[in-house]
Motif scaffolding. Structure first.
Motif, short mmCIF file in Angstrom:
data_model
loop_
_atom_site.label_atom_id
_atom_site.label_comp_id
_atom_site.label_asym_id
_atom_site.label_seq_id
_atom_site.Cartn_x
_atom_site.Cartn_y
_atom_site.Cartn_z
N ILE A 171 6.42 28.59 -9.84
CA ILE A 171 5.24 29.05 -10.71
C ILE A 171 5.27 30.63 -9.88
O ILE A 171 5.10 31.58 -10.88
N LEU A 172 5.28 30.66 -8.67
CA LEU A 172 5.46 32.07 -8.05
C LEU A 172 6.65 33.06 -8.42
O LEU A 172 6.58 34.20 -8.55
N ALA A 173 7.73 32.21 -8.87
CA ALA A 173 8.84 32.96 -9.06
C ALA A 173 8.69 33.56 -10.46
O ALA A 173 9.33 34.63 -10.78
N VAL A 174 7.55 33.24 -11.38
CA VAL A 174 7.41 33.79 -12.85
C VAL A 174 6.45 34.56 -12.50
O VAL A 174 5.67 34.96 -14.02
N ALA A 175 5.50 34.81 -11.80
CA ALA A 175 4.32 35.30 -11.61
C ALA A 175 4.20 36.61 -12.18
O ALA A 175 3.09 37.08 -13.05
N ALA A 176 5.14 37.32 -12.09
CA ALA A 176 5.07 38.80 -12.95
C ALA A 176 5.00 38.66 -14.26
O ALA A 176 4.61 39.45 -15.29
N ASP A 177 5.52 37.46 -15.11
CA ASP A 177 5.70 37.20 -16.56
C ASP A 177 4.35 36.67 -17.02
O ASP A 177 4.08 36.49 -18.26
N ILE A 178 3.27 36.09 -16.21
CA ILE A 178 2.15 35.47 -16.57
C ILE A 178 0.71 35.89 -16.27
O ILE A 178 0.80 36.62 -15.13
N ASP A 179 -0.02 35.91 -16.94
CA ASP A 179 -1.41 36.42 -16.60
C ASP A 179 -2.09 35.03 -16.14
O ASP A 179 -3.12 35.29 -15.34
N VAL A 180 -2.20 33.92 -16.79
CA VAL A 180 -3.12 32.81 -16.80
C VAL A 180 -2.14 31.59 -16.69
O VAL A 180 -1.34 31.54 -17.41
N LEU A 181 -2.49 30.88 -16.00
CA LEU A 181 -1.81 29.52 -15.61
C LEU A 181 -2.91 28.26 -16.06
O LEU A 181 -3.94 28.17 -15.53
N PHE A 182 -2.58 27.39 -17.01
CA PHE A 182 -3.32 26.28 -17.36
C PHE A 182 -2.95 25.10 -16.63
O PHE A 182 -1.81 24.92 -16.61
N VAL A 183 -3.45 24.59 -15.59
CA VAL A 183 -3.27 23.42 -14.79
C VAL A 183 -3.61 22.11 -15.37
O VAL A 183 -5.04 22.01 -15.45
N GLY A 184 -2.97 21.24 -16.12
CA GLY A 184 -3.53 20.10 -16.59
C GLY A 184 -3.31 19.14 -15.72
O GLY A 184 -2.24 18.91 -15.07
N THR A 185 -4.44 18.52 -15.50
CA THR A 185 -4.52 17.41 -14.21
C THR A 185 -4.23 16.01 -14.57
O THR A 185 -4.49 14.90 -13.99
N GLY A 186 -3.80 15.79 -15.77
CA GLY A 186 -3.37 14.37 -16.32
C GLY A 186 -4.36 13.95 -17.40
O GLY A 186 -5.22 15.01 -18.04
N ALA A 187 -4.92 12.87 -17.62
CA ALA A 187 -5.80 12.34 -18.53
C ALA A 187 -7.24 12.72 -18.23
O ALA A 187 -8.01 12.79 -19.33
N GLU A 188 -7.71 12.96 -16.85
CA GLU A 188 -9.04 13.25 -16.65
C GLU A 188 -9.05 14.51 -15.93
O GLU A 188 -8.10 14.87 -15.37
N ILE A 189 -9.89 15.46 -16.26
CA ILE A 189 -9.99 16.64 -15.29
C ILE A 189 -10.23 16.54 -13.67
O ILE A 189 -11.05 15.48 -13.54
N ALA A 190 -9.65 16.95 -12.94
CA ALA A 190 -9.63 17.04 -11.48
C ALA A 190 -9.56 18.39 -10.95
O ALA A 190 -9.09 19.26 -11.59
N HIS A 191 -9.97 18.38 -9.60
CA HIS A 191 -9.90 19.93 -9.03
C HIS A 191 -8.37 20.00 -8.52
O HIS A 191 -7.85 18.97 -7.80
N ALA A 192 -7.81 21.19 -8.56
CA ALA A 192 -6.55 21.53 -8.06
C ALA A 192 -7.06 21.95 -6.55
O ALA A 192 -7.96 22.11 -6.36
N PRO A 193 -5.84 21.62 -5.64
CA PRO A 193 -5.98 21.82 -4.22
C PRO A 193 -6.44 23.28 -4.04
O PRO A 193 -5.77 24.20 -4.74
N ALA A 194 -7.32 23.49 -3.16
CA ALA A 194 -7.85 25.04 -2.88
C ALA A 194 -6.70 25.66 -2.58
O ALA A 194 -6.45 26.94 -3.03
N ALA A 195 -5.68 25.06 -1.60
CA ALA A 195 -4.48 26.03 -1.03
C ALA A 195 -3.63 26.51 -2.48
O ALA A 195 -3.08 27.67 -2.53
N PHE A 196 -3.62 25.50 -3.34
CA PHE A 196 -2.67 25.90 -4.54
C PHE A 196 -3.40 27.06 -5.31
O PHE A 196 -2.74 27.84 -5.79
#
Length: 117
Positions: free
Chosen positions: A52-77
């Motif tokens: 993801i960081l390799a393409v950071a210059a090309d994107i403004d927003v990343l949508f993180v799909g956590t599977g079938a249910e919503i969950a928190h992404a790790p804080a460090a991520f």
């Protein structure tokens, strides 16, 4: 009511998903994926920040799909992405697919990192 067909030009919309797979621009991919407007690759999950960081210059927003249910992404991520200038929106994978497609159709600089349902 008048419906207009969405045209994505060179972009690659998410066509569908199911148990363990995603279909992007007609191509079925098993497992987690990283979808950019014009490319698609496997994604190693939350530990795979480099792709993801390799393409950071090309994107403004990343949508993180956590599977079938919503969950928190790790804080460090989340922190690493935000420090790279990427906005992070976490939601269930079906919602992330829909949101990605809507903003993609508007020509926005978006990406989706999706865990399978």
């Amino acid at each position: 009511m008048r419906l207009n067909e969405i045209r994505y030009t060179d972009a690659r919309p998410i066509d569908g998903y199911g148990p363990g797979f995603f279909r992007v621009a007609g191509q079925a991919v098993q497992g987690a994926v990283l979808v950019l407007p014009t490319s698609l690759s496997s994604w190693g999950g939350y530990d795979d920040l480099d792709s993801i960081l390799a393409v950071a210059a090309d994107i403004d927003v990343l949508f993180v799909g956590t599977g079938a249910e919503i969950a928190h992404a790790p804080a460090a991520f989340r922190t690493a992405l935000e420090q790279a200038g990427i906005g992070v929106e976490t939601m269930a994978s079906p919602a992330a697919c829909r949101t990605f497609n809507v903003l993609l159709s508007e020509g926005r600089r978006v990406a989706a990192a999706l865990l399978p349902v």
